[in-house]
Design an enzyme around this catalytic site. Sequence first.
Site, PDB file in Angstrom:
ATOM      1  N   SER A   1       0.839  -1.211   0.000  1.00 52.62           N
ATOM      2  CA  SER A   1       0.000   0.000   0.000  1.00 52.62           C
ATOM      3  C   SER A   1       0.866   1.250   0.000  1.00 52.62           C
ATOM      4  O   SER A   1       0.608   2.212  -0.724  1.00 52.62           O
ATOM      5  CB  SER A   1      -0.884   0.022   1.257  1.00 52.62           C
ATOM      6  OG  SER A   1      -1.838  -1.003   1.204  1.00 52.62           O
TER       7      SER A   1
ATOM      8  N   ASP B   1      -6.880  -8.321   4.055  1.00 53.60           N
ATOM      9  CA  ASP B   1      -5.947  -9.081   3.215  1.00 53.60           C
ATOM     10  C   ASP B   1      -5.389 -10.308   3.929  1.00 53.60           C
ATOM     11  O   ASP B   1      -4.828 -11.202   3.292  1.00 53.60           O
ATOM     12  CB  ASP B   1      -4.784  -8.183   2.765  1.00 53.60           C
ATOM     13  CG  ASP B   1      -5.236  -7.102   1.797  1.00 53.60           C
ATOM     14  OD1 ASP B   1      -6.344  -7.227   1.233  1.00 53.60           O
ATOM     15  OD2 ASP B   1      -4.487  -6.122   1.615  1.00 53.60           O
TER      16      ASP B   1
ATOM     17  N   ARG C   1     -12.487 -14.444  -2.597  1.00 52.48           N
ATOM     18  CA  ARG C   1     -11.658 -15.125  -1.586  1.00 52.48           C
ATOM     19  C   ARG C   1     -12.479 -15.917  -0.577  1.00 52.48           C
ATOM     20  O   ARG C   1     -11.895 -16.709   0.168  1.00 52.48           O
ATOM     21  CB  ARG C   1     -10.740 -14.116  -0.875  1.00 52.48           C
ATOM     22  CG  ARG C   1      -9.598 -13.671  -1.764  1.00 52.48           C
ATOM     23  CD  ARG C   1      -8.613 -12.766  -1.042  1.00 52.48           C
ATOM     24  NE  ARG C   1      -7.502 -12.435  -1.935  1.00 52.48           N
ATOM     25  CZ  ARG C   1      -6.732 -11.365  -1.814  1.00 52.48           C
ATOM     26  NH1 ARG C   1      -6.950 -10.510  -0.832  1.00 52.48           N
ATOM     27  NH2 ARG C   1      -5.737 -11.159  -2.669  1.00 52.48           N
TER      28      ARG C   1
ATOM     29  N   ARG D   1      -2.479 -14.055  -2.640  1.00 49.58           N
ATOM     30  CA  ARG D   1      -2.655 -14.369  -1.218  1.00 49.58           C
ATOM     31  C   ARG D   1      -3.212 -15.783  -1.021  1.00 49.58           C
ATOM     32  O   ARG D   1      -2.978 -16.404   0.016  1.00 49.58           O
ATOM     33  CB  ARG D   1      -3.538 -13.327  -0.539  1.00 49.58           C
ATOM     34  CG  ARG D   1      -2.911 -11.939  -0.605  1.00 49.58           C
ATOM     35  CD  ARG D   1      -3.326 -11.022   0.509  1.00 49.58           C
ATOM     36  NE  ARG D   1      -2.991  -9.649   0.177  1.00 49.58           N
ATOM     37  CZ  ARG D   1      -1.793  -9.078   0.331  1.00 49.58           C
ATOM     38  NH1 ARG D   1      -0.792  -9.763   0.859  1.00 49.58           N
ATOM     39  NH2 ARG D   1      -1.568  -7.830  -0.018  1.00 49.58           N
TER      40      ARG D   1
HETATM   41  C1  S3P Z   1      -5.504  -1.322  -0.010  1.00 49.37           C
HETATM   42  C2  S3P Z   1      -6.731  -1.378   0.584  1.00 49.37           C
HETATM   43  C3  S3P Z   1      -7.440  -2.632   0.830  1.00 49.37           C
HETATM   44  C4  S3P Z   1      -6.600  -3.872   0.553  1.00 49.37           C
HETATM   45  C5  S3P Z   1      -5.680  -3.728  -0.614  1.00 49.37           C
HETATM   46  C6  S3P Z   1      -4.787  -2.524  -0.454  1.00 49.37           C
HETATM   47  C7  S3P Z   1      -4.868  -0.006  -0.179  1.00 49.37           C
HETATM   48  O1  S3P Z   1      -8.588  -2.632   0.032  1.00 49.37           O
HETATM   49  O2  S3P Z   1      -7.430  -4.997   0.370  1.00 49.37           O
HETATM   50  O3  S3P Z   1      -4.861  -4.872  -0.763  1.00 49.37           O
HETATM   51  O4  S3P Z   1      -3.655   0.044  -0.425  1.00 49.37           O
HETATM   52  O5  S3P Z   1      -5.572   1.016  -0.043  1.00 49.37           O
HETATM   53  P1  S3P Z   1      -9.899  -1.798   0.390  1.00 49.37           P
HETATM   54  O6  S3P Z   1     -10.041  -0.757  -0.644  1.00 49.37           O
HETATM   55  O7  S3P Z   1     -10.973  -2.819   0.387  1.00 49.37           O
HETATM   56  O8  S3P Z   1      -9.729  -1.155   1.750  1.00 49.37           O
END
Ligand code: S3P
Length: 445
Positions: free
Chosen positions: A23, A321, A352, A394
């Site tokens: 992220s 995640d 998932r 994952r």
């Molecule tokens: C992320 C937010 C998450 C996560 C993704 C990375 C991000 O998703 O599942 O792998 O970097 O902002 P969401 O948008 O559902 O919060």
Amino acid sequence: MSEFRVTAISKLHAEFTVPGDKSMSHRAAILGGLSNGVCVIRNFLPSEDCCNTLNAMQALGASCEILDELAGYGPLNLRIHGQSMRLSAPAAALDCGNSGTGMRLLAGMLAGQAFASELYGDASLSSRPMNRITVPLGQMGAHIECRGDKPGCAPLVIQPAKLRPITYEMPVASAQVKSAILLAGLFADGTTTVIQPAATRDHTERMLAAFHVTTRQLGNAISIDGGQIPAACDFTVPGDISSAAFWLVAAAALPGARLLLTDVGLNPTRTAILKVLSRMGARMLDVVHHAQGEPIGNIEIHGAPLKGTTILASEVPNLIDEIPVIAVAAALADGRTVIRNARELRVKETDRISTVVNNLRAMGAVVEEFDDGMEIHGGHPLHGTQIDSFGDHRIAMAFAIAGLFATGETIIRNTACVNTSYPGFARHLDAILQQRSNSDFTLRP
Ligand code: S3P
């Protein structure tokens, strides 16, 4: 097609450093490229997802020099030349690969440009909902067309637009949606506010602050004033706790195991996995050694017989995640684990809920599937079999961990996808499988 072959382990004594946070790496590439000068980004995640975002920023004019590379993967340390918010029209459509984060954040940033652009991705990304960003961005005045075969899906064609600020109440708790709107808000005239139904990861807000861009938070509402120019800064990306999660579960579920994970991001919007594993019986110590901006620290975990737990609704966005590997821990624990309020899992790189339930059942676990989650009746022995990742990084890694506790051999097929978030996972897995002596070992990315 690449695969992992995994057999049971009887010991795990190790010190690990996992690669940089996915992220934060996306956000560092984007904000570095928008900034008013030269930024050095250290410990960037050289995964396919993050390299695609970096390539997109380069195609938009933010040139980049690689200072150090992770051999065979991509940049670890790099210098990016910010364009002071003045991006240039890309010569071709921008490839986001497998990454929902890349596509949604870039779309937010591109929505208010004076030039047209197009974002596309692989088959998985082309079937994920993009209307969750095109609707609010449309309210801001953006002209974004979803050209996918499925309604509301990529490719996204973005026409030039001048954005106006909005106040938007998000129907789902999504950090990607929040971040897309905040990035669009940087290019709007006035104050944009986004209200989340529950707290989501706050890396965008923290990184904007590191680049001297002010946001204001009131409860779950976050506001940004348009027209601010991110001030160039250097940023070191901590290890990704979502990658650490695989080894945390492996150690937690193996009585006698001891694992030290160093320099992991311990942002409180990401650490629910630690609370869950503690509730399940793992003994753990996490120590923040750097608390400015993004907290970074070490996690020491000792394995123990695990017991089932209930994941709280408020925890779900914080560990979304990690749920595939938490489900594996649940199958290895005694008793029942309840994971509900997690319908979002159905629109990740794969559905998932169904990929985890089906793969766990194939290994002998007893699992009930619900529309919004699953209930796992732990303690039934797992047996090795052939498992498909369905192209989801994952899922591939979570079931490699399951294989460490199964009788016989577990073959995970279709594992090239792990490079989207964890380059070098196979080498780390191999080191764990090869640990025969009593000595501890240390692994770097
Ligand atoms: C992320 C937010 C998450 C996560 C993704 C990375 C991000 O998703 O599942 O792998 O970097 O902002 P969401 O948008 O559902 O919060």
